[in-house]
Every structure is written in C-alpha cells, then in structure tokens.
Design an enzyme around this catalytic site. Structure first.
Site, PDB file in Angstrom:
ATOM      1  CG  ASP A  45      -2.055  -0.945   1.091  1.00 52.14           C
ATOM      2  OD1 ASP A  45      -2.138  -1.593   0.021  1.00 52.14           O
ATOM      3  OD2 ASP A  45      -2.852  -1.065   2.037  1.00 52.14           O
ATOM      4  CG  LEU A  94     -23.246  31.603   9.731  1.00 51.21           C
ATOM      5  CD1 LEU A  94     -22.126  31.718  10.754  1.00 51.21           C
ATOM      6  CD2 LEU A  94     -24.583  31.443  10.448  1.00 51.21           C
ATOM      7  CE  LYS A 129     -18.217  33.286   9.699  1.00 52.04           C
ATOM      8  NZ  LYS A 129     -17.114  32.781   8.891  1.00 52.04           N
ATOM      9  CG  ASP A 131     -10.569  32.136   8.754  1.00 52.63           C
ATOM     10  OD1 ASP A 131     -11.315  31.637   7.897  1.00 52.63           O
ATOM     11  OD2 ASP A 131      -9.725  33.009   8.497  1.00 52.63           O
ATOM     12  NE  ARG A 150     -21.650  26.031   3.293  1.00 49.86           N
ATOM     13  CZ  ARG A 150     -21.662  26.892   2.288  1.00 49.86           C
ATOM     14  NH1 ARG A 150     -20.608  27.019   1.527  1.00 49.86           N
ATOM     15  NH2 ARG A 150     -22.723  27.610   2.049  1.00 49.86           N
ATOM     16  CD  GLU A 185     -15.302  26.422  10.055  1.00 56.82           C
ATOM     17  OE1 GLU A 185     -16.472  25.966  10.076  1.00 56.82           O
ATOM     18  OE2 GLU A 185     -14.903  27.258   9.229  1.00 56.82           O
ATOM     19  CE  LYS A 301     -24.189  29.092  15.581  1.00 56.59           C
ATOM     20  NZ  LYS A 301     -23.371  27.905  15.857  1.00 56.59           N
ATOM     21  CB  CYS A 430     -15.063  49.461 -24.126  1.00 53.86           C
ATOM     22  SG  CYS A 430     -14.550  47.771 -23.782  1.00 53.86           S
ATOM     23  CB  CYS A 433     -14.898  46.207 -27.937  1.00 53.33           C
ATOM     24  SG  CYS A 433     -16.193  47.170 -27.133  1.00 53.33           S
ATOM     25  CB  CYS A 454     -17.625  44.136 -25.827  1.00 52.77           C
ATOM     26  SG  CYS A 454     -16.169  44.304 -24.762  1.00 52.77           S
TER      27      CYS A 454
END
Ligand code: IVH
Length: 717
Positions: A45, A94, A129, A131, A150, A185, A301, A430, A433, A454
């Site tokens: 393996d 959220l 919260k 990160d 998720r 998390e 919450k 622009c 174009c 464009c």
C-alpha cells in the site's frame, strides 16, 4: 529511466515529466488491476501511495497530463477526487454583520418576524467564528459512518477516511441519538501551522498562505496518510440530521455535544440581547491574538431551538443566526498602476496593481478600486470619501482585507505622493472593443455599450458559464475558454457553441482537435465526454450560468425553486411585463407580480431577468443554448404528504398568530406556492380580518376561503 524516477518533479522538463508520468500511470493502472480486479496486490500500500502521490505531483505541475490520466478510468480516486455525497440537510452559510447597528437590526428583524414585543426575552448564544472549513460528521448507532465537506451546501465531498484521522473527532459515541450529524469547523492552530510550513520549506514544497488554507489542503488530501500527518483540529458548533433532539436550546445542545466527547468552543456564552452580544464581541476580539487559532468574527444564534425552527432559513442562510465579523487587517504599499477590466455585464472595473505586501498572512498584489467615483474620492451620492482625496498612480495606499473578501484600499498617504502624480482619468471608451463606455443615471459603474460584440464581455460571460457554480465542465476552464474564443478553426463564441464542439470537430475537414498541439486523442475525447455529461443540468445552475446581471447563485436558486421547470421559467419570463396595465395598482401583469412576490427577488433582479429574455440577441443565444440541454426540474424538498404541497395559496387581511413573512415561509417549506393575487389557479385563500377585494374575488371564482385558525389546523399548528 532509473535517473528519471529519482528526479524531483519541480526540476522536470516537460518531456521528462511526460515520460515519468507514462511510467507511473502504467504502474498505477497495473496495481489497480491487480488489487481491484484480480484481488492479488503486487505492491505494498505504501508503494502504491507513493506512486499515486508522485503522479499527482506531476499532474499538478503539468495539468495537461491530468486530462488523459488512466487513473480516471479505475474508480479513480486520483483524478476524479473524492466521491460526492448529498447532505440530508443542507449545509448553510451565515449572513454577515459588520457594525453594531447591524446586530441591533438582526434582533429587531427577528422580533418582527416572530411578532415578539421589544421587551420579550430573546436570548442568543455568542461564540467565536472559526476560520477553517466546515465538516459534517454522520454517526449511526454511535459509529462515525461518514464525513463530508460543505461543497456547494447540497453536495459535499466524502472525506471520511481523512476525518477519521483527526484526534478531536470521536470514532464512536456512547449515549448518542441513533442518527446524529455533527457539524463544525476543521482548523489548524498557529503553532501547528508554523511547524507544518517549516517542514514544507525543508522538503522544498510550497508553504501554505495561512492556517485556513493549510487545514483545507490537509483535509482534502486524496491520501488519508497525509491528512493523518497534519495536525488538524475540530470544533463542533451545529448539527444536521438527528433522530431525536439534542436539547431545547442551542447552548443545551452544545453542552450535550461536549458530553458526547466533542471539542466545543469554551468561549460560547449566553447573552440576553444586542448590548450583551456586542460586549461579548469586544471581549472575544480582545482575546483574539492569544487564542492560538484564527477566528474572523463572533457568531450569534437564537438560543431557543423552537424559535430557530420557526425562523427557519432563507435560501442559503438561517434567519436565526448572524456572523459579526471583525474589522479587516491593514497594510501600506505603493500603487503601481491602474488597469481596467471589462466584466461580463460590461462593467469597467478599475484594479489597483500594487507592490506586493502581506496583509493578514496573505500576499496581496491587486486590490479593487470599485469605480471612477471611488478613485476620485466621492461616494455614489457624490459625497467626499477619504476627505475627498483622490487616488493617483504612485500613491502610497492602505490595503485592507477581511476573510476571503477581495482586498480594498482604505486610505492614501498624501505626504508620500510623488510630485508628478497626475489625477487618474477614467476611460470613456471600452479599452477592449473601443465602444463608448457609458454611465446610466444613478449607476456608479461605467459600462461598455458593445454588448456581446465586445470580446471581453463575451469571453467573461463564457468563463462565468463554465465556472464551478455554473456548468463546471471538466477540462473547460477559463484558460481553455480564452483559447477557444480566439480559435479560428473551432471557435466557442457563445454558450451554445460548447455543445456543438464535438460535432463541428467531427465534420471539419481541417485539423482535428486531437491532432492539435497540447491535445491528444484522450484529452479531446475526455473534453467531449465532459461536455456531454453537462447536457443534463439542474435548473438553478442553468439560470445562474446565463450570467444575467443581478442574478447570483442565490437569486438563481430562488427562481428555480419557484418555477420548478425550464419551460415554466421561460414562459413566465417571456410573459412578465412590468409596464402592463399602465397606472394600475399593483403595477405589471400577473406574471410580473408573481415574479416580484418571490421572497428575496426584488424589482431590480426581476427587471434584469425579464430584460434579458426580451432582448432579441440575448434571447436568441438563450434559446440556442436551451435546445442542447435537458434541464432537470427542481426537486422540492418537502415532506411528501403535506396537505398543502403543490397548492397555490394566497394570504390576505391581517394575520393574528404569525407575521405574513412567517406564514409565507412556512407554507413554502411545506411545498405550497404563495401567490400575491387571487386567480382561477388559486387553491386556497387564507383570509384574516379586513380581507377586502381578494376575498370577494375568491368567492366569485369558487376558490376555497379559510381563516387563519383553519389554515394552522390544516398545516398542523
Ligand atoms: S453556524 C446554519 N458557527 O462560518 C449555520 N458557523 O460564514 C451553520 N463557522 O459555513 C453555521 N465558526 O463554516 C457556525 N461558530 C460557528 C462557526 C461557523 C465558523 C463557519 C461555517 C459556516 C461559515 C459561514
């Protein structure tokens, strides 16, 4: 050959990579066959994993090789990535709050929705919260049976083997509900992140930009052995499917998860209202630097789970929670140039090119400058910003970024402005174009008037079309779109061209795709197959893919959920007329009213979709595309057997036991369609006191009219 097998991938020339890739691919194919088909493994393996790792490394550096990888054909964990799993209960994100006012508004909105008096108790939990990246863990009979990322909220990736290597994640639980999905998390501590990056550098590998990226990269390893070697952690903060409730309150449920053996955040507290929430926010913010892991805000919450159930969800976020984000991090650097990018809706977006600088652990070399007013030092109402200081090339600028948000410029330092710095003059033509670039009244954005003529707009629309949340065609990313767009033999200039690519290639007397440089038999076939696979497409993805201004993923999902099928959506957009019945109240014909009555669809979004369907060139492109597709209708997530599923319901008069918004949301959750006006198609009119013309119209049409109590009895209270 022996030498090549020893050579570091980072030092390989393309032809060496191709040769080594060939050798490894054959070895993996042979090993797969002997293991899976013949049940007689020939290598260990560990050796197999080493082969796969090296193959992946080569394919990461030379992506063209990945397109033809034989590993795709054999159960293919390598090239195909993880198996996809559907979340039984969607994983939501959220809503964000950036100011104290927004926190107070959150409380007020909830009270209004639930019809609670301003002084009625409404406790909230507050917690950091984290990160990192969210993960859903499914336990059946106390055993961890599945871990899924998720993904897009509906479908995630099955990372069970990897999650099982994380020490904070129990493999078995005692005394847990029969079915329990724990959500939380995955993150990496600062200390572990620093040590990991030191090891990466030692091994000649690229260091990770921040702990979040390191956690995501480590969890999403195809080889669980690599995940096991990375020090990941997990905080539980929520749940999905449950066979029985965990508790009656959010805090109670978190305590229960702690008792079951999960790590939960020790800074989780109960607060009695916005003032206490904000005090807790300040306290967590003060501790932020010493926590040892990254957090980017505080999540509030509603504590009472019965109220959470009543509040329920909008399309992608719960009504009962909000993330109060921390202010962004700052750094000073020099603005080297201003480039103009033309987007898919023609918007001319100024981009600041910066001398690279590290902000919050990430190297930033570009920042958005929003629009010409922003550069000139004005807001959209013409009021001065930065005390009216404009931004010039050569200026020292202060950069800030919050989370994944695109870096922005907060301020400039006039004392360091070069003497010859000129005010920036925003183009009125622009740059892509040459069409005139115009500003509509009240619009802060200057737009190219070239439309699909464009090339920048057309190519950006196509890139959006194939992007991840849209058609997501393997092997047809932004780079390939750019190449096909400019291709003369086999061009893709509009979405429909993607679906005629194989046919045009086959019919062409000129050079075939497979014989072109950078392509081969296998990669061409793979591309055509990947395109074919996407002829079947969910309605929400198609609507999003059209790239209509103001229609993001959320708007597209709302439209798809409301109309259900492409035929119904297309017919409604064709018929909708906001100007019908000039002077009538409400404005517009029934199709228009039906459209703007969708919760979350405002008149701006509605007008934008209807305009697209009525604009001849755009409509022709949409029709040409639709002819190649089999659009999958929306499968409504409703409890079958709901007595109101599929019924068209209208509410009128005063509702006394719930607000109009709650009534509508609950009816929709049970599969009913809520309309704004009574017609022959209406099934039920729920009439409260003061019901006026709608009740008499319903009676004339023979529509069933019931009061609020009867409605509640019908839907089960
Ligand atoms: S609650 C239904 N609580 O933030 C709501 N989310 O920006 C479920 N996150 O997708 C989420 N810390 O990945 C919740 N204490 C916390 C969190 C948290 C981090 C993440 C989560 C979510 C994202 C939304």
């Amino acid at each position: 050959m022996a030498d090549l097998a020893e050579l570091a991938v980072s030092k390989m020339a393309p032809e060496q990579a191709a040769a080594e890739w060939q050798r490894l691919a054959e070895a993996v194919t042979r090993a797969n066959r002997s293991y899976h088909t013949e049940d007689a493994p020939e290598i260990t393996d560990a050796d197999y994993d080493a082969l796969k790792r090296r193959l992946a490394e080569i394919e990461a550096r030379f992506p063209a090789l990945a397109a033809g990888s034989p590993t795709q054909e054999v159960g293919a964990p390598l090239a195909e990535g993880f198996a996809k799993v559907r979340h039984e209960i969607r994983m939501l994100s959220l809503e964000n709050a950036f100011s104290e006012d927004e926190v107070t508004d959150f409380d007020t909105r909830i009270r209004r929705y639930l019809n609670l008096a301003p002084d009625a108790p409404l406790p909230f939990t507050a917690e950091p919260k984290i990160d990192g990246l969210s993960l859903s863990l499914r336990y059946e009979g106390g055993k961890l049976v599945q871990a899924a990322t998720r993904g897009d909220g509906e479908m995630g990736e099955n990372v069970t083997a990897n999650a099982a290597t994380i020490a904070d994640i129990p493999q078995t639980l005692t005394g847990a509900p029969e079915i329990l999905e724990v959500r939380g998390e995955v993150y990496m501590s600062h200390a572990d992140f620093a040590a990991l990056n030191a090891r990466q550098l030692e091994a000649g590998a690229k260091p990770f930009a921040n702990p979040r990226n390191a956690a995501a990269g480590s969890l999403r390893q195809l080889d669980a052995a690599i995940t096991a070697a990375r020090p990941l952690r997990f905080f539980a903060y929520s749940w999905g499917a449950l066979s029985e409730p965990l508790a009656a309150t959010q805090l109670g449920a978190i305590r229960r998860l702690t008792e079951l053996g999960f790590s939960t955040n020790p800074l989780t507290v109960l607060c009695d209202g916005p003032a206490a929430l904000i005090a807790q926010y300040r306290s967590i913010e003060a501790e932020r630097a010493t926590l040892g892991y990254d957090i980017d805000g505080v999540v509030y919450k509603v504590d009472n789970l019965a109220l959470q159930a009543r509040l329920s969800f909008r399309s992608t976020t719960p009504r009962w929670a909000i993330a109060h984000k921390f202010a962004a991090e700052l750094a000073w650097t020099r603005l080297e140039a201003i480039d103009i990018q033309v987007g898919r809706t023609g918007a001319l977006s100024p981009v600041a090119r910066l001398t690279p600088v590290t902000v919050g652990g990430v190297v930033v070399s570009n920042a958005t400058l929003h629009n010409e007013d922003y550069i000139a030092g004005r807001d959209s109402a013409g009021q001065p910003i930065r005390e009216g200081r404009d931004i010039r090339i050569g200026d020292w600028v202060q950069i800030y970024r919050a989370g994944d948000v695109i870096p922005k410029i907060a301020d400039i330092d006039l004392s360091r402005r070069p003497e010859d710095a000129q005010p920036y003059s925003f183009p009125t033509i622009c740059p892509e174009c040459g069409s005139e670039a115009l500003r509509d009244e009240g619009d802060s954005v200057r737009r190219c008037s070239g439309g699909m003529a464009c090339p920048a707009q057309a190519v950006e629309k196509l890139k959006h079309f194939v992007s991840r949340a849209a058609f997501d065609i393997e092997g047809l990313g932004a780079k390939q779109i750019e190449a096909f767009f400019h291709d003369t033999l086999l061009p893709i200039r509009a979405p429909a061209d993607i679906f005629t690519l194989a046919e045009r290639d086959a019919a062409s007397p000129l050079q075939k795709l497979k014989n072109r440089e950078g392509w081969g038999e296998r990669s061409a076939t793979n591309l055509f197959r990947a395109i074919d696979e996407k002829r079947q497409i969910p309605l929400n993805r198609l609507i999003f893919a059209l790239g209509i201004r103001h229609v993001g993923e959320t708007g597209a999902s709302l439209l798809a959920a409301h109309y259900g099928t492409w035929a119904a959506f297309e017919a409604a957009m064709t018929a909708a007329d906001p100007a019908a019945g000039e002077g009538a109240k409400p404005k517009g014909n029934p199709e228009w009213q039906d459209l703007i009555a969708i919760d979350g669809v405002g008149p701006v979004l509605a007008a934008s979709v209807v305009t697209s369907f009525h604009q001849p060139a755009e409509r022709a492109a949409i029709d040409a595309l639709a002819a190649h597709l089999d659009v999958q209708p929306v499968i409504r997530r409703v409890a079958t057997g709901s007595p109101v599923a599929g019924k068209i319901v209208v509410f009128t008069g005063t509702l006394e036991r719930m607000t109009r918004a709650e009534a509508k949301a609950r009816a929709e959750a049970l599969g009913a369609k809520v309309a704004g006006s009574v017609s022959a198609k209406t099934d039920i009119l729920v009439a409260g006191p003061g019901a006026g013309s709608k009740a008499s119209k319903a009676a004339d049409l023979g529509v069933e009219v019931i009061n609020e109590d009867a409605w509640l009895a019908l839907i089960g209270g």
